[in-house]
Design a protein around this motif. Structure first.
Motif, PDB file in Angstrom:
ATOM      1  N   VAL A 325       0.856  -1.188   0.000  1.00  0.00           N
ATOM      2  CA  VAL A 325       0.000   0.000   0.000  1.00  0.00           C
ATOM      3  C   VAL A 325       0.889   1.233   0.000  1.00  0.00           C
ATOM      4  O   VAL A 325       1.698   1.423   0.898  1.00  0.00           O
ATOM      5  CB  VAL A 325      -0.929   0.023   1.232  1.00  0.00           C
ATOM      6  N   LYS A 326       0.756   2.023  -1.045  1.00  0.00           N
ATOM      7  CA  LYS A 326       1.550   3.246  -1.110  1.00  0.00           C
ATOM      8  C   LYS A 326       0.667   4.401  -0.671  1.00  0.00           C
ATOM      9  O   LYS A 326      -0.475   4.502  -1.088  1.00  0.00           O
ATOM     10  CB  LYS A 326       2.022   3.480  -2.542  1.00  0.00           C
ATOM     11  N   GLN A 327       1.202   5.221   0.199  1.00  0.00           N
ATOM     12  CA  GLN A 327       0.453   6.397   0.601  1.00  0.00           C
ATOM     13  C   GLN A 327       1.147   7.591  -0.028  1.00  0.00           C
ATOM     14  O   GLN A 327       2.351   7.721   0.063  1.00  0.00           O
ATOM     15  CB  GLN A 327       0.407   6.494   2.116  1.00  0.00           C
ATOM     16  N   TYR A 328       0.353   8.427  -0.654  1.00  0.00           N
ATOM     17  CA  TYR A 328       0.939   9.516  -1.425  1.00  0.00           C
ATOM     18  C   TYR A 328       0.761  10.855  -0.745  1.00  0.00           C
ATOM     19  O   TYR A 328      -0.263  11.131  -0.141  1.00  0.00           O
ATOM     20  CB  TYR A 328       0.314   9.549  -2.820  1.00  0.00           C
ATOM     21  N   SER A 331       1.999  16.787  -4.219  1.00  0.00           N
ATOM     22  CA  SER A 331       2.821  17.992  -4.361  1.00  0.00           C
ATOM     23  C   SER A 331       2.076  18.943  -5.307  1.00  0.00           C
ATOM     24  O   SER A 331       1.074  18.560  -5.897  1.00  0.00           O
ATOM     25  CB  SER A 331       4.204  17.620  -4.904  1.00  0.00           C
ATOM     26  N   THR A 379      -6.415  10.706 -11.751  1.00  0.00           N
ATOM     27  CA  THR A 379      -5.624  10.550 -10.540  1.00  0.00           C
ATOM     28  C   THR A 379      -4.510   9.536 -10.758  1.00  0.00           C
ATOM     29  O   THR A 379      -3.406   9.680 -10.246  1.00  0.00           O
ATOM     30  CB  THR A 379      -6.541  10.112  -9.387  1.00  0.00           C
ATOM     31  N   PRO A 383       1.378  13.036 -12.030  1.00  0.00           N
ATOM     32  CA  PRO A 383       2.727  12.853 -11.498  1.00  0.00           C
ATOM     33  C   PRO A 383       2.907  13.537 -10.141  1.00  0.00           C
ATOM     34  O   PRO A 383       3.817  13.192  -9.397  1.00  0.00           O
ATOM     35  CB  PRO A 383       3.625  13.493 -12.555  1.00  0.00           C
ATOM     36  N   ALA A 384       2.035  14.497  -9.833  1.00  0.00           N
ATOM     37  CA  ALA A 384       2.138  15.180  -8.538  1.00  0.00           C
ATOM     38  C   ALA A 384       1.349  14.430  -7.470  1.00  0.00           C
ATOM     39  O   ALA A 384       1.286  14.871  -6.331  1.00  0.00           O
ATOM     40  CB  ALA A 384       1.661  16.620  -8.658  1.00  0.00           C
ATOM     41  N   LYS A 385       0.752  13.291  -7.860  1.00  0.00           N
ATOM     42  CA  LYS A 385       0.010  12.422  -6.924  1.00  0.00           C
ATOM     43  C   LYS A 385      -1.123  13.171  -6.219  1.00  0.00           C
ATOM     44  O   LYS A 385      -1.382  12.964  -5.041  1.00  0.00           O
ATOM     45  CB  LYS A 385       0.961  11.816  -5.865  1.00  0.00           C
ATOM     46  N   ARG A 386      -1.766  14.041  -6.946  1.00  0.00           N
ATOM     47  CA  ARG A 386      -2.873  14.783  -6.349  1.00  0.00           C
ATOM     48  C   ARG A 386      -4.128  13.919  -6.325  1.00  0.00           C
ATOM     49  O   ARG A 386      -4.311  13.049  -7.169  1.00  0.00           O
ATOM     50  CB  ARG A 386      -3.116  16.084  -7.120  1.00  0.00           C
ATOM     51  N   PHE A 387      -4.999  14.215  -5.358  1.00  0.00           N
ATOM     52  CA  PHE A 387      -6.225  13.435  -5.211  1.00  0.00           C
ATOM     53  C   PHE A 387      -7.347  14.078  -6.024  1.00  0.00           C
ATOM     54  O   PHE A 387      -8.332  14.575  -5.475  1.00  0.00           O
ATOM     55  CB  PHE A 387      -6.594  13.305  -3.734  1.00  0.00           C
TER      56      PHE A 387
ATOM     57  N   ILE B   8      -6.352  -0.068   5.933  1.00  0.00           N
ATOM     58  CA  ILE B   8      -6.102   1.299   5.469  1.00  0.00           C
ATOM     59  C   ILE B   8      -7.259   1.699   4.566  1.00  0.00           C
ATOM     60  O   ILE B   8      -7.665   0.953   3.672  1.00  0.00           O
ATOM     61  CB  ILE B   8      -4.766   1.370   4.699  1.00  0.00           C
ATOM     62  N   PRO B  13      -8.659   6.263  -7.056  1.00  0.00           N
ATOM     63  CA  PRO B  13      -8.182   4.930  -7.405  1.00  0.00           C
ATOM     64  C   PRO B  13      -7.041   4.462  -6.493  1.00  0.00           C
ATOM     65  O   PRO B  13      -6.371   5.275  -5.876  1.00  0.00           O
ATOM     66  CB  PRO B  13      -7.665   5.125  -8.830  1.00  0.00           C
ATOM     67  N   ARG B  16      -1.577   3.914  -8.904  1.00  0.00           N
ATOM     68  CA  ARG B  16      -1.024   5.169  -9.401  1.00  0.00           C
ATOM     69  C   ARG B  16       0.103   4.856 -10.368  1.00  0.00           C
ATOM     70  O   ARG B  16       0.824   3.876 -10.201  1.00  0.00           O
ATOM     71  CB  ARG B  16      -0.476   6.028  -8.252  1.00  0.00           C
ATOM     72  N   ASP B  19       5.280   7.573 -12.553  1.00  0.00           N
ATOM     73  CA  ASP B  19       5.897   8.878 -12.822  1.00  0.00           C
ATOM     74  C   ASP B  19       5.693   9.857 -11.671  1.00  0.00           C
ATOM     75  O   ASP B  19       4.657   9.846 -11.027  1.00  0.00           O
ATOM     76  CB  ASP B  19       5.275   9.485 -14.081  1.00  0.00           C
ATOM     77  N   SER B  20       6.687  10.683 -11.463  1.00  0.00           N
ATOM     78  CA  SER B  20       6.531  11.708 -10.437  1.00  0.00           C
ATOM     79  C   SER B  20       7.120  13.014 -10.958  1.00  0.00           C
ATOM     80  O   SER B  20       7.802  13.040 -11.979  1.00  0.00           O
ATOM     81  CB  SER B  20       7.243  11.297  -9.163  1.00  0.00           C
ATOM     82  N   VAL B  21       6.829  14.084 -10.227  1.00  0.00           N
ATOM     83  CA  VAL B  21       7.315  15.396 -10.642  1.00  0.00           C
ATOM     84  C   VAL B  21       8.837  15.406 -10.716  1.00  0.00           C
ATOM     85  O   VAL B  21       9.425  15.897 -11.680  1.00  0.00           O
ATOM     86  CB  VAL B  21       6.805  16.475  -9.666  1.00  0.00           C
ATOM     87  N   ILE B  24      10.196  13.765 -13.768  1.00  0.00           N
ATOM     88  CA  ILE B  24      10.077  14.623 -14.951  1.00  0.00           C
ATOM     89  C   ILE B  24      11.208  15.643 -14.961  1.00  0.00           C
ATOM     90  O   ILE B  24      11.882  15.847 -15.972  1.00  0.00           O
ATOM     91  CB  ILE B  24       8.695  15.316 -14.965  1.00  0.00           C
TER      92      ILE B  24
END
Lengths: 407, 309
Positions: A325-328, A331, A379, A383-387, B8, B13, B16, B19-21, B24
């Motif tokens: 489980v990844k929690q984000y 940013s 979502t 890439p900023a993992k926003r909800f 949890i 969803p 994910r 990719d991340s900021v 990039i």
């Protein structure tokens, strides 16, 4: 057995605490036009009618039946006669009495769907054989194992709707299922099989209709507005059971999967089975569970307790181990526009989400918040993992509440 | 089964993309590597000095500004690194070190942090820094030297087509110019990588470069010369494609690219300056919020009912 298994008004209980019920006995009835009947999935004694944990969070009134293990059928359960002998009205009545709802996930009452207003002539019935999400394989197995039943159900639904064409839409990665339906289509002109690109969300009703027929369901409308009714293949199989065997909807096939279960499998479970029992049946947990999802990984609900029962619309249970489980931590948005490119409803998710976050509901509405199909693609790609979906859903709930308030 | 397991809960969803900021941002740094290597190869120690100065000052300015703003430091997201490197590649090799420091500080503090940091700046920070230096120190910012031997020279654009530099010189970068702008080949190599990773949208460079080519032809100029000279390649491939300051819709990106091309050619053909890449992009940056509003995609289901076949 929760009284809110379906889209629409909750069911009204027909039984009392202490009463003996038989398998398949109707224990609650639809309360409004869009609602559905509910039947006992075991024989036994009603021990409680009280609030019980619901997958969507919070508690909803449920009827708790203590299984006496006899599985004694209620009276009057039996074949309803041949398809030829049944009128469209009779078919609709059977579907309604059997409490059948869409088994793809949305759980919209089927009898409402096959009873469109007279000003909306229906030309096509689409049988949705696109698995709604990754991990879930119930539709795929059903299409191979119960092809004849699905075809029979399709025929019955077609008769109820008065349509001359049933299109079976299957994703290209399921060649066995496509072949099975091609056989049916070869001997019955009613059916037509279409293989579709494998993509998410191909199983979403409006997107599926567009892919198959090039018809765009108008905003806030239904496929019936463009002459189409979509039914999941599992729903068609349930209709076949209701007609051929007289069974109400008391069981369904679900996928129990994820790396957090010992033996991932598809199981037929009775509606109302606690999730923990279904997991137990799949060999129990593999390691420490982190999330238990009802539905798929993109739209599923992470339940807070495995005491919740399997619903009519539950297509799967996925267990994600704790370490996976990844929690984000979101940013700031870098305005890459991926959510805009990914949205199958052609919305600007980031803009709606930003409005929602700031409580600017009217602006969120103007940018089409209500047209969001909640697929989660925005979502997923962010890439900023926003909800993003979280905020859009919040805006939708608030807009609906506002509408109800203002009548 | 253990009843005490704490599950949890989160909203969908539950999957994910990887990719991340920061991925990039660091990819942009990788993509600028060929141009950076060329800069060092052509201009030697001067290039190393300017590039290191800009990067270090960018990181320090970012940290200082975030400390003053009382927000967590996000030095490692790579965005300040990108700004510092891009500004360095946009400076002439002869620029004094203190000017590089000043320009970088302006880029990070005025161009980015005063607006709220990453994602909130309306204008490309590196170009804000460059525009500031260009306005404040026009002489130093337009003093050029030739590669390798460092002899004073004017740029190909100032000489006009038919000058001493051929297409080959321009393509490889064997011409006077800013550190990273001279070699079209090195820039294209990096941009191809970003296109492959889908970190930049091809619509902007194609719209920008295409418009420049078409207007050059119409104005009787040599389009290939116009494309290869000045800061156009660096601007079109790396600055005009900055995610933060460009539209989020596909149609908006087309308009952005074409608009920048038109503004550039107006400046090059009729303006007092030989070059206008910086201003063309900054002006389109300013129009970006409007472009986003004008180019809202048609929402699914809002096109009216399609006719029944």
């Amino acid at each position: 057995m929760s009284l809110q298994q379906h889209t629409g008004g909750p069911s009204k209980p027909l039984v009392e605490v202490g009463q003996e019920v038989k398998l398949g006995q109707k224990i609650a009835d639809g309360s409004s036009f869009i609602s559905a009947a509910l039947h006992a999935s075991v024989a036994g004694k009603v021990v409680e009618i009280a609030p019980h944990p619901h997958p969507a969070g919070g508690e909803v009134t449920a009827i708790v039946i203590e299984n006496d293990g006899s599985d004694e059928w209620a009276e009057g359960i039996g074949p309803k006669g041949s398809l030829e002998s049944l009128s469209p009205e009779q078919i609709r009545e059977i579907v309604k009495e059997a409490g059948i709802v869409g088994l793809g996930g949305a759980a919209f009452p089927t009898h409402v769907k096959i009873n469109p207003p007279p000003d909306k002539p229906i030309e096509y019935l689409v049988l949705n054989g696109c698995e709604c999400e990754a991990y879930l394989t119930t539709d795929h197995r059903l299409m191979i194992e119960r092809t004849e039943d699905i075809a029979f159900g399709g025929k019955a639904l077609a008769k109820a709707l008065g349509v001359k064409k049933v299109i079976v839409g299957v994703e290209r990665n399921k060649p066995e299922a496509i072949a099975a339906f091609q056989e049916i289509a070869a001997r019955d002109d009613l059916f037509q099989v279409e293989s579709l690109e494998v993509k998410y969300p191909q199983g979403a009703e409006k997107q599926l209709v567009y892919c198959l027929l090039g018809r765009e369901v108008p905003s806030r409308g239904l496929p019936a507005d463009v002459g189409v009714v979509v039914q999941n293949v599992a729903t068609a199989a349930a209709v076949a059971d209701a007609i051929n065997k007289g069974w109400p909807l008391i069981k369904r096939v679900i996928t129990v999967s994820g790396t957090g279960v010992q033996e991932p499998k598809n199981v037929e479970v009775r509606v109302g089975t606690p999730v923990k029992d279904a997991i137990e049946f799949a060999g129990g947990y593999n390691g420490t569970p982190g999330k238990v999802l009802m539905g798929g990984p993109m739209t599923g609900i992470a339940v807070h307790t495995t005491e919740v029962p399997v619903m009519k619309g539950t297509s799967g249970i996925i267990v994600v181990p704790r370490e996976d489980v990844k929690q984000y931590d979101p940013s700031p948005c870098i305005r890459c526009g991926r959510c805009v490119d990914a949205c199958p409803a052609y919305l600007m998710p980031v803009t709606i989400a930003n409005f929602a976050e700031k409580g600017m509901l009217q602006e969120a509405d103007q940018y089409g918040a209500m047209d969001c199909i909640e697929c989660g693609c925005c979502t997923y790609v962010c890439p900023a993992k926003r909800f993003l979906l979280h905020w859009i859903q919040l805006a939708k709930h608030q807009l609906l509440a506002l509408k109800r308030q203002n009548g | 089964m253990d009843e005490n397991i704490q599950l949890i809960v989160s909203t969908a969803p539950h999957l994910r993309d990887e990719d991340s900021v920061s991925m990039i941002m660091y990819s942009v740094v990788w993509a600028l590597l060929p141009a950076t290597v060329c800069a060092v190869y052509f201009f030697r120690g001067r290039a190393i000095g300017i590039i290191l100065t800009c990067i270090i000052v960018a990181l320090l300015a970012e940290a200082a500004a975030q400390r003053l703003r009382g927000v967590p430091a996000t030095l490692w997201d790579g965005s300040a690194l990108v700004t510092g490197l891009l500004l360095a590649l946009n400076l002439p090799p002869t620029v004094p070190w203190w000017m590089a420091v000043l320009g970088t500080a302006v880029a990070i503090v005025i161009g980015k942090q005063v607006f709220g940091g990453l994602g909130h700046n309306p204008f490309n920070p590196a170009l804000v820094g460059r525009a500031f230096l260009l306005a404040a120190f026009p002489v130093q910012m337009t003093t050029w030297i030739t590669p390798f031997d460092a002899v004073s020279a004017s740029t190909p654009l100032a000489q006009g087509a038919g000058g001493i530099y051929g297409y080959g010189h321009l393509y490889l970068g064997l011409v006077p110019g800013s550190l990273g702008e001279t070699s079209a080949f090195a820039l294209l190599l990096g941009a191809l990588y970003l296109l492959y990773r889908e970190y930049i949208d091809w619509r902007i460079p194609v719209g920008y470069l295409g418009t420049v080519a078409v207007i050059s032809l119409l104005a009787g100029q040599d389009p290939i010369f116009q494309l290869l000279s000045g800061g156009l390649m660096l601007g079109a491939l790396f600055m005009a494609t900055d995610m933060v300051t460009t539209p989020i819709t596909r149609a908006g990106r087309w308009i952005f690219g074409i608009g920048a091309g038109v503004i550039l050619m107006v400046i090059r053909l009729w303006g007092a300056m030989p070059e206008g890449v910086t201003y063309s992009i900054l002006i389109m940056n300013g129009l970006t919020p409007l472009l986003n509003r004008w180019t809202r995609p048609r929402i699914f289901g809002h096109g009216g009912v399609k006719a029944h076949e």
